[in-house]
Design a protein around this motif. Structure first.
Motif, PDB file in Angstrom:
ATOM      1  N   GLN A 136     -13.880  -7.518   4.828  1.00  0.00           N
ATOM      2  CA  GLN A 136     -12.810  -8.413   4.364  1.00  0.00           C
ATOM      3  C   GLN A 136     -12.947  -8.690   2.871  1.00  0.00           C
ATOM      4  N   ARG A 137     -14.175  -8.844   2.416  1.00  0.00           N
ATOM      5  CA  ARG A 137     -14.392  -9.080   0.982  1.00  0.00           C
ATOM      6  C   ARG A 137     -13.934  -7.875   0.171  1.00  0.00           C
TER       7      ARG A 137
ATOM      8  N   GLU B  59     -10.234  -8.065  -0.199  1.00  0.00           N
ATOM      9  CA  GLU B  59      -9.885  -9.099  -1.179  1.00  0.00           C
ATOM     10  C   GLU B  59     -10.063  -8.581  -2.610  1.00  0.00           C
TER      11      GLU B  59
ATOM     12  N   SER C 260      -7.316  -6.263  -3.502  1.00  0.00           N
ATOM     13  CA  SER C 260      -6.103  -7.032  -3.736  1.00  0.00           C
ATOM     14  C   SER C 260      -6.031  -7.508  -5.184  1.00  0.00           C
ATOM     15  N   GLN C 261      -7.182  -7.906  -5.730  1.00  0.00           N
ATOM     16  CA  GLN C 261      -7.229  -8.331  -7.126  1.00  0.00           C
ATOM     17  C   GLN C 261      -7.047  -7.149  -8.078  1.00  0.00           C
TER      18      GLN C 261
ATOM     19  N   CYS D 146      -9.311  -6.506   9.790  1.00  0.00           N
ATOM     20  CA  CYS D 146      -9.043  -5.777   8.547  1.00  0.00           C
ATOM     21  C   CYS D 146      -7.586  -5.308   8.488  1.00  0.00           C
TER      22      CYS D 146
ATOM     23  N   LEU E   8      -5.433  -8.288   7.671  1.00  0.00           N
ATOM     24  CA  LEU E   8      -5.600  -8.728   6.282  1.00  0.00           C
ATOM     25  C   LEU E   8      -4.888  -7.782   5.316  1.00  0.00           C
TER      26      LEU E   8
ATOM     27  N   GLU F 134      -1.291  -8.640   5.575  1.00  0.00           N
ATOM     28  CA  GLU F 134      -1.054  -9.935   4.935  1.00  0.00           C
ATOM     29  C   GLU F 134      -1.002  -9.795   3.415  1.00  0.00           C
ATOM     30  N   LYS F 135      -1.866  -8.932   2.875  1.00  0.00           N
ATOM     31  CA  LYS F 135      -1.923  -8.722   1.426  1.00  0.00           C
ATOM     32  C   LYS F 135      -0.895  -7.688   0.948  1.00  0.00           C
TER      33      LYS F 135
ATOM     34  N   THR G  49     -19.923  -3.972  -0.194  1.00  0.00           N
ATOM     35  CA  THR G  49     -19.785  -5.431  -0.270  1.00  0.00           C
ATOM     36  C   THR G  49     -20.654  -6.136   0.767  1.00  0.00           C
TER      37      THR G  49
ATOM     38  N   ASN H 154     -16.904 -11.435  -6.898  1.00  0.00           N
ATOM     39  CA  ASN H 154     -15.716 -10.576  -6.862  1.00  0.00           C
ATOM     40  C   ASN H 154     -15.213 -10.221  -8.254  1.00  0.00           C
TER      41      ASN H 154
END
Length: 358
Positions: A195-196, A199, A202-203, A225, A228, A231-232, A260, A303
């Motif tokens: 999940q990290r 994320e 996503s950035q 996953c 997520l 969602e993103k 990660t 992150n």
């Protein structure tokens, strides 16, 4: 007379510890006077064993009664148990058969005074030798000082030329594979923290909206996953490829590998990527700080550090090529297959000899 060695694991999958066991068997049976039996739960590992001509003996559960049934059937000279559960069960199942406990990860409970840490300590009374893939396992175990005399720090068997050959085969077999910027390679489970990774991507997407990423692996967090990623709104960017028998062709074409993990043992996938000239970005846990440095990748504590390093590798080709060149160099330093197998043989010989005197 050939000696019998049982490798026993509490899984039916094929991942890091299983890969180590298979590598030991494949290399030692050709060079030394041993016969091997691979014991574990049913699963994909059966096919792996059969493809490598390794005897596979399934157990229903990791229990004392099941282990004793296997011992009665095969009469091993040594039991090589991988990770904590198998080590504890085997140590309490045998009498006068040497047990080697091979620890591949440093689970969070190692740092606590709890049932599991006490259970492993008591089991060590009937364990002859403890192999740990990184010094962090011994240092973080609350009772580490009490088992130090039995412990040996030994990394993982690393054959960079075998990995490079697998990558070539993978490219030939999947010649039309898409090329990805970033790879996540590991189980979709809590220790790997996928999940990290999502994320972080996503950035990165904010600066690179067309970034292409592959996540290779399966696990209990797969549905989480998938949700997520939706969602993103990153279905276009992130591909979940599932389990791959040979992921090295895809890895070799990527720009970088990201790890990660919340905790690790050795971190073999990092070495595999370096072997292919792929820079590695990772959290500074387990054995990863002994593998990765600023020349061939980066250790990222948060992150933001991941995002900055990813963007620099994507943007600056000169920077990427320098890291890639140093990745090859670092992998050559870590190549150890012959030395590793010789050490394992020495441990086996010592334990068999000690048994003969008792």
């Amino acid at each position: 007379m050939r000696k019998k060695i049982i490798h026993i694991l509490n899984t039916g999958t094929y991942s890091g510890a299983e890969n180590v066991a298979i590598t030991i068997v494949k290399n030692m049976r050709l060079q030394y006077n041993y016969d091997f039996i691979y014991v574990s739960l049913e699963g994909d590992i059966r096919n792996v064993c059969e493809n490598n001509d390794i005897i596979f003996a399934p157990i229903k559960r990791m229990t004392i009664s099941e282990v004793r049934r296997i011992i009665k059937q095969y009469k091993p000279d040594i039991i090589h148990a991988h990770d904590f559960t198998a080590s504890v069960i085997c140590a309490n199942s045998v009498f006068r058969i040497p047990v080697i406990s091979h620890l591949h990860n440093n689970s969070p409970w190692l740092k606590k005074y709890c049932f599991y840490s006490f259970a492993y300590l008591l089991s060590c009374l009937n364990i002859n030798k403890i192999l740990m893939v990184s010094k962090s396992i011994l240092n973080e175990y609350v009772f580490g000082n009490l088992i130090r005399n039995k412990s040996i720090i030994i990394s993982n068997p690393i054959d960079i030329y075998s990995i490079q050959q697998k990558a070539k085969l993978g490219k030939r077999k999947h010649s039309v594979n898409p090329v990805y910027d970033i790879i996540f390679l590991g189980r979709l489970s809590a220790p790997k923290n996928p999940q990290r990774f999502i994320e972080i991507i996503s950035q990165v997407k904010e600066n690179y909206p067309d970034i292409k990423v592959a996540m290779i692996g399966i696990g209990p967090l797969e549905d989480e996953c998938i949700n997520l990623i939706k969602e993103k709104k990153m279905d276009f960017n992130i591909s979940l490829l599932g389990f791959m028998k040979n992921p090295y062709g895809i890895l070799a074409d990527a720009k970088m590998l990201c790890i990660t993990s919340e905790w690790e043992g050795f971190g073999l996938v990092a070495v595999e990527a370096l072997s292919l000239g792929i820079p590695v970005l990772a959290t500074p846990v387990g054995g990863l700080p002994d593998i990765i440095n600023s020349n061939c990748g980066a250790l990222c504590k948060n992150n933001d550090q991941f995002v900055v390093e990813i963007c620099k590798l994507l943007y600056d080709s000169v920077y990427w090529h320098e890291k890639s060149k140093n990745a090859f160099i670092q992998a050559q330093h870590l190549h150890n297959i012959q030395k590793y197998i010789a050490i394992i043989n020495e441990i086996y010989c010592r334990d068999i000899l000690e048994r003969s005197y008792n």
